[in-house]
Scaffold this motif. Sequence first.
Motif, PDB file in Angstrom:
ATOM      1  N   GLY A   1      87.828  58.751  30.665  1.00 23.83           N
ATOM      2  CA  GLY A   1      86.553  58.608  31.362  1.00 23.83           C
ATOM      3  C   GLY A   1      85.451  58.124  30.447  1.00 23.83           C
ATOM      4  O   GLY A   1      84.693  57.204  30.788  1.00 23.83           O
TER       5      GLY A   1
ATOM      6  N   THR B   1      84.664  54.340  32.809  1.00 26.66           N
ATOM      7  CA  THR B   1      83.621  54.431  33.843  1.00 26.66           C
ATOM      8  C   THR B   1      82.867  55.750  33.852  1.00 26.66           C
ATOM      9  O   THR B   1      81.873  55.888  34.564  1.00 26.66           O
ATOM     10  CB  THR B   1      84.253  54.245  35.234  1.00 26.66           C
ATOM     11  OG1 THR B   1      85.208  55.295  35.461  1.00 26.66           O
ATOM     12  CG2 THR B   1      84.946  52.895  35.342  1.00 26.66           C
ATOM     13  N   GLY B   2      83.328  56.760  33.101  1.00 29.29           N
ATOM     14  CA  GLY B   2      82.763  58.099  33.250  1.00 29.29           C
ATOM     15  C   GLY B   2      81.728  58.454  32.209  1.00 29.29           C
ATOM     16  O   GLY B   2      81.471  57.715  31.255  1.00 29.29           O
TER      17      GLY B   2
ATOM     18  N   GLU C   1      79.742  55.934  40.210  1.00 31.11           N
ATOM     19  CA  GLU C   1      81.158  55.955  39.849  1.00 31.11           C
ATOM     20  C   GLU C   1      82.002  56.214  41.103  1.00 31.11           C
ATOM     21  O   GLU C   1      82.559  57.284  41.309  1.00 31.11           O
ATOM     22  CB  GLU C   1      81.435  57.019  38.781  1.00 31.11           C
ATOM     23  CG  GLU C   1      82.832  56.869  38.161  1.00 31.11           C
ATOM     24  CD  GLU C   1      83.151  57.989  37.186  1.00 31.11           C
ATOM     25  OE1 GLU C   1      84.188  57.892  36.506  1.00 31.11           O
ATOM     26  OE2 GLU C   1      82.390  58.988  37.106  1.00 31.11           O
ATOM     27  N   THR C   2      82.075  55.188  41.912  1.00 32.25           N
ATOM     28  CA  THR C   2      82.790  55.286  43.180  1.00 32.25           C
ATOM     29  C   THR C   2      84.289  55.128  42.962  1.00 32.25           C
ATOM     30  O   THR C   2      84.733  54.656  41.904  1.00 32.25           O
ATOM     31  CB  THR C   2      82.317  54.186  44.131  1.00 32.25           C
ATOM     32  OG1 THR C   2      82.654  52.913  43.548  1.00 32.25           O
ATOM     33  CG2 THR C   2      80.809  54.269  44.360  1.00 32.25           C
TER      34      THR C   2
ATOM     35  N   VAL D   1      84.974  51.610  41.890  1.00 32.40           N
ATOM     36  CA  VAL D   1      84.672  51.300  40.498  1.00 32.40           C
ATOM     37  C   VAL D   1      85.765  51.858  39.582  1.00 32.40           C
ATOM     38  O   VAL D   1      86.226  51.192  38.645  1.00 32.40           O
ATOM     39  CB  VAL D   1      83.291  51.862  40.104  1.00 32.40           C
ATOM     40  CG1 VAL D   1      83.086  51.786  38.588  1.00 32.40           C
ATOM     41  CG2 VAL D   1      82.184  51.098  40.810  1.00 32.40           C
ATOM     42  N   LYS D   2      86.196  53.099  39.855  1.00 34.96           N
ATOM     43  CA  LYS D   2      87.268  53.686  39.055  1.00 34.96           C
ATOM     44  C   LYS D   2      88.553  52.878  39.151  1.00 34.96           C
ATOM     45  O   LYS D   2      89.241  52.648  38.156  1.00 34.96           O
ATOM     46  CB  LYS D   2      87.532  55.116  39.511  1.00 34.96           C
ATOM     47  CG  LYS D   2      86.471  56.127  39.098  1.00 34.96           C
ATOM     48  CD  LYS D   2      86.907  57.525  39.535  1.00 34.96           C
ATOM     49  CE  LYS D   2      85.923  58.589  39.090  1.00 34.96           C
ATOM     50  NZ  LYS D   2      86.353  59.951  39.475  1.00 34.96           N
TER      51      LYS D   2
ATOM     52  N   GLY E   1      88.410  51.867  35.578  1.00 35.49           N
ATOM     53  CA  GLY E   1      88.746  53.109  34.903  1.00 35.49           C
ATOM     54  C   GLY E   1      89.976  52.974  34.022  1.00 35.49           C
ATOM     55  O   GLY E   1      90.904  52.219  34.326  1.00 35.49           O
TER      56      GLY E   1
END
Length: 419
Positions: A28, A32-33, A41-42, A45-46, A50
């Motif tokens: 993460g 993206t995290g 962070e939908t 998107v992940k 991710g």
Amino acid sequence: MTRGEAVKATYWIETPHELRRAAETMAGEQSTGTFVPVPGETPEVKARSGADIVRIEELEPAKTPSLPGAQPPKNADGLYRRGIVELEFPLHNFGPSIPNLMATVAGNLYELREFSGLRLLDVELPASFAQRYPGPKFGVEGTRRLAGVYGRPIIGTIVKPSIGLTVEELRLVVRELVEAGLDFIKDDELNANPTFAPLEDKVRVVMEEIERHADRTGKKAMYAFNITGDIDELRRNHDTVVRHGGTCVMVSIQSVGLAGLAYLNSFSEVPIHGHRNQWGMMTRCPALGMEFAAYQKLCRLAGADHLHVNALDSKFYESNGSVVRSVEGIRAPLFGGYACMPVLSSGQSAATAETTYRRLGTYDLMNIAGGGIMAHPGGPASGVRSMQLAWEAAIGGLDREAFAAEHAELRQALDAFSK
């Protein structure tokens, strides 16, 4: 958007948390995290950017942390779990860019409080990197051609004292070294462009001596001039060497950075001798930094034609096994090529040739000896000859002691340098 090509990075980790949770934190943080969920962070998107956890291999845990600063969970059991974690990062997150790759696979994750140890073991790179970075222009074959040396290692030395010589004092040292018959001479990493001996003057004087010897004997020694400097100096320094007829430049890779090395490679007309000074602070702690397996790939991508690997039985901390693995890593094809010459230095002499050849199984390398040549009882010329004889015996499978009985230079070297 499809994910397409990806980079795989393999790590050794130590953590007071469960391995799965620690791996999720790594993935993460480096994609993206962040430390808390954020609205942007939908799932889409992940899915797009991710990092994925490919593999987790559990190892024997430790009872004490290797490094300070880790924060155990509230329900900690006192164990520091160790494991191998493999992550996969979508290439479209950063593109075929070494600087941005480094921010991803070796960035802030070293500072995360979930870890009491973290080490990058290796990276697997997609073909897009080969299209972006052409790698070494000369490698082993090009270096041999310029040095005129075949069938044995390229034998060299380092100018000593490392720093402090005026250009005219340097002239006398170089004169002695080329007359001794050396294939290769290099500046020390400490000596680049001192104010009392500017690079322009140093190159002029050194090449006068090398060319004078070449005109007389036909043998032109390769001299690796240390051109390390700010980015705007690299082209100017390189051009100075080439203008005076030099056949090699040297840079301290950590000083100029991998991007600086790639920039130099974009216009270099001679081999690039890659010195890895400062590497120890990146790797000496076994619970931190990175393995040479990953580092050498990046250096070769960026264009290093030669790369230092320490040496067997050297003065440094590194084990012989680590040196062997380093040489094997450099010699393994990368994208089907990217040949790079290993440079063995530190504690080298005629006494180390036999073991080196037996352990490495190759003579496609540079064997650089300082004291093993300069401190030979018969003088530098005898030191060079002793190295040549030692490698002749090793490659030919000859009995070294019997061979030394027939060659005084080798006998003296073995008596002086054998431990």
